[in-house]
Design a protein around this motif. Structure first.
Motif, short mmCIF file in Angstrom:
data_model
loop_
_atom_site.label_atom_id
_atom_site.label_comp_id
_atom_site.label_asym_id
_atom_site.label_seq_id
_atom_site.Cartn_x
_atom_site.Cartn_y
_atom_site.Cartn_z
N VAL A 1 41.17 33.02 31.69
CA VAL A 1 40.24 32.14 30.99
C VAL A 1 38.94 32.01 31.79
O VAL A 1 37.85 32.02 31.22
CB VAL A 1 40.88 30.76 30.72
CG1 VAL A 1 39.89 29.82 30.06
CG2 VAL A 1 42.13 30.92 29.86
N LYS A 2 39.06 31.93 33.10
CA LYS A 2 37.86 31.88 33.95
C LYS A 2 37.03 33.15 33.78
O LYS A 2 35.80 33.10 33.78
CB LYS A 2 38.25 31.72 35.42
CG LYS A 2 38.81 30.39 35.78
CD LYS A 2 39.18 30.37 37.25
CE LYS A 2 40.03 29.18 37.59
NZ LYS A 2 40.48 29.21 38.99
N ASN A 3 37.70 34.28 33.63
CA ASN A 3 36.98 35.54 33.45
C ASN A 3 36.17 35.54 32.15
O ASN A 3 35.03 36.00 32.14
CB ASN A 3 37.95 36.72 33.47
CG ASN A 3 38.52 36.97 34.84
OD1 ASN A 3 38.07 36.43 35.84
ND2 ASN A 3 39.56 37.79 34.89
N VAL A 4 36.76 35.04 31.08
CA VAL A 4 36.03 34.96 29.82
C VAL A 4 34.87 33.97 29.95
O VAL A 4 33.76 34.24 29.47
CB VAL A 4 36.96 34.59 28.64
CG1 VAL A 4 36.17 34.35 27.36
CG2 VAL A 4 38.01 35.67 28.43
N ALA A 5 35.10 32.86 30.64
CA ALA A 5 34.03 31.87 30.87
C ALA A 5 32.89 32.51 31.68
O ALA A 5 31.71 32.29 31.38
CB ALA A 5 34.57 30.65 31.59
N LEU B 1 30.20 46.40 27.34
CA LEU B 1 31.17 46.96 28.29
C LEU B 1 31.45 45.98 29.42
O LEU B 1 32.60 45.80 29.84
CB LEU B 1 30.69 48.29 28.85
CG LEU B 1 30.67 49.46 27.88
CD1 LEU B 1 29.98 50.67 28.50
CD2 LEU B 1 32.09 49.81 27.44
N HIS B 2 30.41 45.35 29.93
CA HIS B 2 30.57 44.38 31.02
C HIS B 2 31.49 43.25 30.58
O HIS B 2 32.42 42.87 31.31
CB HIS B 2 29.19 43.84 31.44
CG HIS B 2 29.23 42.92 32.59
ND1 HIS B 2 29.28 41.55 32.43
CD2 HIS B 2 29.21 43.14 33.93
CE1 HIS B 2 29.30 40.98 33.63
NE2 HIS B 2 29.25 41.93 34.55
N TYR C 1 35.16 42.45 32.06
CA TYR C 1 35.37 41.11 32.64
C TYR C 1 36.56 40.41 31.97
O TYR C 1 37.38 39.78 32.64
CB TYR C 1 34.12 40.26 32.46
CG TYR C 1 33.76 39.40 33.65
CD1 TYR C 1 34.72 38.83 34.47
CD2 TYR C 1 32.44 39.16 33.95
CE1 TYR C 1 34.36 38.05 35.55
CE2 TYR C 1 32.06 38.38 35.03
CZ TYR C 1 33.04 37.83 35.82
OH TYR C 1 32.69 37.06 36.89
N GLY C 2 36.64 40.54 30.65
CA GLY C 2 37.68 39.83 29.91
C GLY C 2 39.02 40.52 29.88
O GLY C 2 39.99 39.95 29.36
N THR C 3 39.12 41.73 30.42
CA THR C 3 40.40 42.44 30.40
C THR C 3 40.84 42.76 31.83
O THR C 3 41.47 41.94 32.48
CB THR C 3 40.32 43.72 29.55
OG1 THR C 3 39.27 44.56 30.04
CG2 THR C 3 40.06 43.39 28.08
N PRO D 1 34.62 47.21 40.73
CA PRO D 1 33.71 48.36 40.86
C PRO D 1 33.16 48.84 39.52
O PRO D 1 31.97 49.14 39.40
CB PRO D 1 34.58 49.43 41.53
CG PRO D 1 35.61 48.66 42.28
CD PRO D 1 35.90 47.47 41.41
N ARG D 2 34.01 48.89 38.49
CA ARG D 2 33.53 49.31 37.16
C ARG D 2 32.57 48.27 36.58
O ARG D 2 31.55 48.61 35.99
CB ARG D 2 34.70 49.50 36.20
CG ARG D 2 35.41 50.80 36.40
CD ARG D 2 36.37 51.08 35.26
NE ARG D 2 37.17 52.22 35.63
CZ ARG D 2 38.46 52.32 35.45
NH1 ARG D 2 39.12 51.34 34.89
NH2 ARG D 2 39.11 53.40 35.81
N ARG D 3 32.96 47.02 36.74
CA ARG D 3 32.11 45.93 36.22
C ARG D 3 30.74 45.98 36.88
O ARG D 3 29.71 45.86 36.22
CB ARG D 3 32.79 44.59 36.46
CG ARG D 3 32.19 43.45 35.68
CD ARG D 3 32.91 42.15 35.97
NE ARG D 3 32.31 41.56 37.15
CZ ARG D 3 32.92 40.75 37.99
NH1 ARG D 3 34.18 40.41 37.80
NH2 ARG D 3 32.30 40.24 39.02
N PHE D 4 30.72 46.17 38.18
CA PHE D 4 29.45 46.24 38.90
C PHE D 4 28.62 47.45 38.46
O PHE D 4 27.40 47.34 38.27
CB PHE D 4 29.66 46.29 40.42
CG PHE D 4 28.37 46.47 41.16
CD1 PHE D 4 27.47 45.43 41.29
CD2 PHE D 4 28.03 47.70 41.69
CE1 PHE D 4 26.26 45.61 41.95
CE2 PHE D 4 26.82 47.90 42.35
CZ PHE D 4 25.93 46.84 42.49
N ALA D 5 29.26 48.58 38.29
CA ALA D 5 28.55 49.79 37.88
C ALA D 5 27.88 49.58 36.51
O ALA D 5 26.72 49.97 36.32
CB ALA D 5 29.50 50.99 37.83
#
Length: 140
Positions: free
Chosen positions: A53-57, A100-101, A105-107, A112-116
């Motif tokens: 839930v924090k990730n979705v937030a 994509l970000h 983040y939500g999955t 590293p992928r998120r940052f890229a």
């Protein structure tokens, strides 16, 4: 360039923001109704939400960082009559990086992928501003 074509990527970005907020509300409501989270603890500032839930937030909160500059350059380019095919392509590429970000983040929240993906969006947005700046300073 027409209003519809110019603002289509912007509308998709806005839809992403609303979708994330709706998803966050759904997740939080389910946890509160299920008795997993006590609203009093939340109201008292305690960190009560599970990590997913924090990730979705966080993904929702991120929609008020780089996208603010995206909205601004899109609207300014349109109002100044400087929207070009290059800006439109960059707009769609930027929105794809935001989608994509948020998905990452939500999955999986693979950092590293998120940052890229975030960095790609940043550089695309920077290119948008450079293209817009050049169109204003050195119009053809």
């Amino acid at each position: 360039m027409s209003l519809t074509v110019t603002f289509a990527p912007l509308f998709v970005q806005v839809a992403l923001t609303f979708a994330l907020l709706l998803r966050l509300g759904q997740l939080r409501t389910r946890l509160v109704r299920g008795g997993v989270v006590n609203l009093r603890d939340y109201a008292n500032g305690h960190d009560v939400w599970p990590q997913d839930v924090k990730n979705v937030a966080n993904a929702f909160r991120n929609q008020f960082e780089l996208p603010v500059l995206f909205y601004l350059v899109t609207v300014l380019a349109f109002l100044a009559g400087r929207m070009s095919m290059a800006l439109l392509v960059f707009s769609w590429l930027f929105v794809v990086t935001r989608l994509l970000h948020a998905l990452i983040y939500g999955t999986t929240n693979n950092i590293p992928r998120r940052f890229a993906v975030y960095a790609a969006g940043f550089f695309i947005l920077m290119a948008m501003w450079i293209v817009f700046l050049i169109s204003v300073v050195a119009p053809q």
